[in-house]
Design an enzyme around this catalytic site. Structure first.
Site, PDB file in Angstrom:
ATOM      1  N   GLY A 184      27.223  54.839  19.418  1.00  0.00           N
ATOM      2  CA  GLY A 184      27.913  54.457  20.645  1.00  0.00           C
ATOM      3  C   GLY A 184      27.434  53.181  21.305  1.00  0.00           C
ATOM      4  O   GLY A 184      28.236  52.419  21.858  1.00  0.00           O
ATOM      5  N   GLY A 234      30.850  56.740  16.010  1.00  0.00           N
ATOM      6  CA  GLY A 234      29.743  55.974  15.449  1.00  0.00           C
ATOM      7  C   GLY A 234      28.649  55.817  16.479  1.00  0.00           C
ATOM      8  O   GLY A 234      28.625  56.518  17.495  1.00  0.00           O
ATOM      9  N   GLY A 271      27.527  57.666  25.902  1.00  0.00           N
ATOM     10  CA  GLY A 271      27.943  56.908  24.722  1.00  0.00           C
ATOM     11  C   GLY A 271      29.224  56.134  24.970  1.00  0.00           C
ATOM     12  O   GLY A 271      29.676  55.950  26.111  1.00  0.00           O
ATOM     13  N   ASP A 272      29.838  55.704  23.896  1.00  0.00           N
ATOM     14  CA  ASP A 272      31.062  54.880  23.971  1.00  0.00           C
ATOM     15  C   ASP A 272      32.315  55.708  24.258  1.00  0.00           C
ATOM     16  O   ASP A 272      33.306  55.179  24.774  1.00  0.00           O
ATOM     17  CB  ASP A 272      31.268  54.147  22.642  1.00  0.00           C
ATOM     18  CG  ASP A 272      31.380  55.117  21.470  1.00  0.00           C
ATOM     19  OD1 ASP A 272      30.545  56.046  21.377  1.00  0.00           O
ATOM     20  OD2 ASP A 272      32.308  54.973  20.662  1.00  0.00           O
ATOM     21  N   THR A 296      31.605  63.317  15.974  1.00  0.00           N
ATOM     22  CA  THR A 296      32.510  63.232  17.130  1.00  0.00           C
ATOM     23  C   THR A 296      33.951  63.486  16.684  1.00  0.00           C
ATOM     24  O   THR A 296      34.279  63.258  15.516  1.00  0.00           O
ATOM     25  CB  THR A 296      32.383  61.806  17.711  1.00  0.00           C
ATOM     26  OG1 THR A 296      31.131  61.732  18.374  1.00  0.00           O
ATOM     27  CG2 THR A 296      33.477  61.429  18.668  1.00  0.00           C
ATOM     28  N   ARG A 328      21.897  59.706  28.909  1.00  0.00           N
ATOM     29  CA  ARG A 328      22.574  58.687  28.090  1.00  0.00           C
ATOM     30  C   ARG A 328      24.083  58.939  27.990  1.00  0.00           C
ATOM     31  O   ARG A 328      24.523  60.059  27.764  1.00  0.00           O
ATOM     32  CB  ARG A 328      21.939  58.693  26.696  1.00  0.00           C
ATOM     33  CG  ARG A 328      22.560  57.710  25.711  1.00  0.00           C
ATOM     34  CD  ARG A 328      23.526  58.383  24.775  1.00  0.00           C
ATOM     35  NE  ARG A 328      23.971  57.482  23.706  1.00  0.00           N
ATOM     36  CZ  ARG A 328      24.973  57.759  22.883  1.00  0.00           C
ATOM     37  NH1 ARG A 328      25.621  58.902  22.999  1.00  0.00           N
ATOM     38  NH2 ARG A 328      25.326  56.925  21.946  1.00  0.00           N
TER      39      ARG A 328
HETATM   40  N1  ASP Z   1      30.050  57.720  19.394  1.00  0.00           N
HETATM   41  C1  ASP Z   1      29.310  58.896  19.726  1.00  0.00           C
HETATM   42  C2  ASP Z   1      28.234  58.527  20.703  1.00  0.00           C
HETATM   43  O1  ASP Z   1      27.582  57.528  20.520  1.00  0.00           O
HETATM   44  C3  ASP Z   1      28.693  59.568  18.550  1.00  0.00           C
HETATM   45  C4  ASP Z   1      29.633  59.834  17.395  1.00  0.00           C
HETATM   46  O2  ASP Z   1      30.637  59.192  17.254  1.00  0.00           O
HETATM   47  O3  ASP Z   1      29.352  60.744  16.627  1.00  0.00           O
HETATM   48  O4  ASP Z   1      28.028  59.255  21.629  1.00  0.00           O
END
Ligand code: ASP
Length: 328
Positions: free
Chosen positions: A248, A246, A224-225, A194, A222
């Protein structure tokens, strides 16, 4: 004689004002990440390593150019992220990973620390630079968070560049999906990739933004964060700006970005202490990843609990500082 005394006192006075001004002038700075994960020395070839370093440096230089012109932190964040989105190396924009259904569904968010205004989008599938969707939501919508077809319709109305979904195809990410499916991995989380940026401008305004393709093999729409304000992205003037990367699901449940801000705001912690404690506690719960952040004085933090994190920062003067690996 009185003339001389007057001259000296004037000089002392102006020196005092100068020192106050220097102290009060915010230290404009930009910090970025290109994802955290199992990035360790030897896990990428020398030429790939150089490509990551170059792209991170270019992103920092592009963002800094905005700050040097006295431009807003929001623009610096957006420009730095767009550059990373245009590269196939990172899991955002062009290099976005595949869902279980072999599609690309991208999430993005941007937040203005001066106003606490924010824009976020999820399930973006055909807009070339998803961070632009978030910025357009921030600037031109009464809403904060748009999803799927609605987000796309809004982006097109705003005149953002649309591409065919094939633009987001990369063989590397497709192979990763096939591998994840073959091993029945629910989501793949080796090198997350990300991208994000946080900036402090000459007016003391903080901004943060994040953009992602999510996680390989994600299912059922889905989210994510990243686009969840307070989880993966947060900015508040006088407190901090944070962008996360990370797994998420953990970052949402632990409201990571806002937890760091709250510790600074209510518990008087430094950004170093707050971000280190949060990222360490997250690992204890099984949540892998890291954050980048800036406080109101431009102090930079880049903690992570994985082997590595693509990261870097740049001040108004001097060379970009970029790192890939951790110490272990
Ligand atoms: N945080 C992102 C997610 O969970 C993934 C990442 O940070 O690579 O969508």
């Amino acid at each position: 004689m009185t003339q001389v005394i007057r001259y000296i006192s004037l000089l002392i006075c102006s020196l005092f004002v100068m020192s106050c001004t220097t102290k009060d002038t915010p230290k404009a700075v930009l910090v970025i990440h290109g994802g955290a994960g199992w990035i360790s020395r030897g896990s990428v070839t020398d030429s790939m390593e150089q490509a990551y370093i170059n792209t991170l440096k270019e992103s920092l230089l592009k963002g800094r150019a905005i700050l040097q012109k006295g431009g807003p932190s929001l623009d610096a964040v957006q420009i730095a992220i767009e550059h990373l989105e245009d590269s196939p190396l990172f899991n955002a924009g062009k290099g976005s990973v595949f869902t279980y259904h072999e599609t690309n569904e991208m999430d993005s968010a941007i937040m203005d620390g001066a106003t606490l205004n924010a824009g976020a989008a999820t399930g973006v599938a055909t807009i070339k630079n998803p961070i632009q969707v978030a910025r357009a939501v921030l600037d031109h919508s009464v809403h904060v968070f748009l999803s799927g077809a609605g987000a796309e319709e809004f982006a097109i109305e705003q005149g953002l560049k649309q591409v065919d979904s094939s633009y987001f195809f990369t063989q590397n990410n497709y192979d990763k999906l096939l591998k994840a499916k073959a091993s029945m991995e629910v989501v793949k989380q080796d090198k997350l990739g990300t991208v994000g940026a946080v900036a402090l401008d000459n007016n003391g305004n903080l901004a943060a933004g994040t953009s992602t393709g999510g996680m390989t093999n994600k299912r059922y729409g889905r989210i994510g964060d990243v686009p969840v304000i307070g989880a993966g992205t947060y900015a508040e003037n006088g407190v901090c700006g944070i962008s996360a990367t990370g797994h998420g699901e953990y970052f949402i449940r632990h409201v990571v970005a806002h937890d760091i801000a709250a510790r600074i705001k209510y518990a008087n912690q430094s950004i170093q202490q707050a971000s280190n404690e949060v990222i360490l506690a997250l690992k204890a719960k099984g949540g892998l990843g890291g954050v980048i952040g800036l406080d109101a004085n431009g102090n930079v933090v880049m903690p992570f609990n994985t082997k590595g994190m693509f990261r870097g920062y740049i001040s108004l003067e001097g060379d970009p500082v970029v790192a890939l690996y951790g110490t272990n």
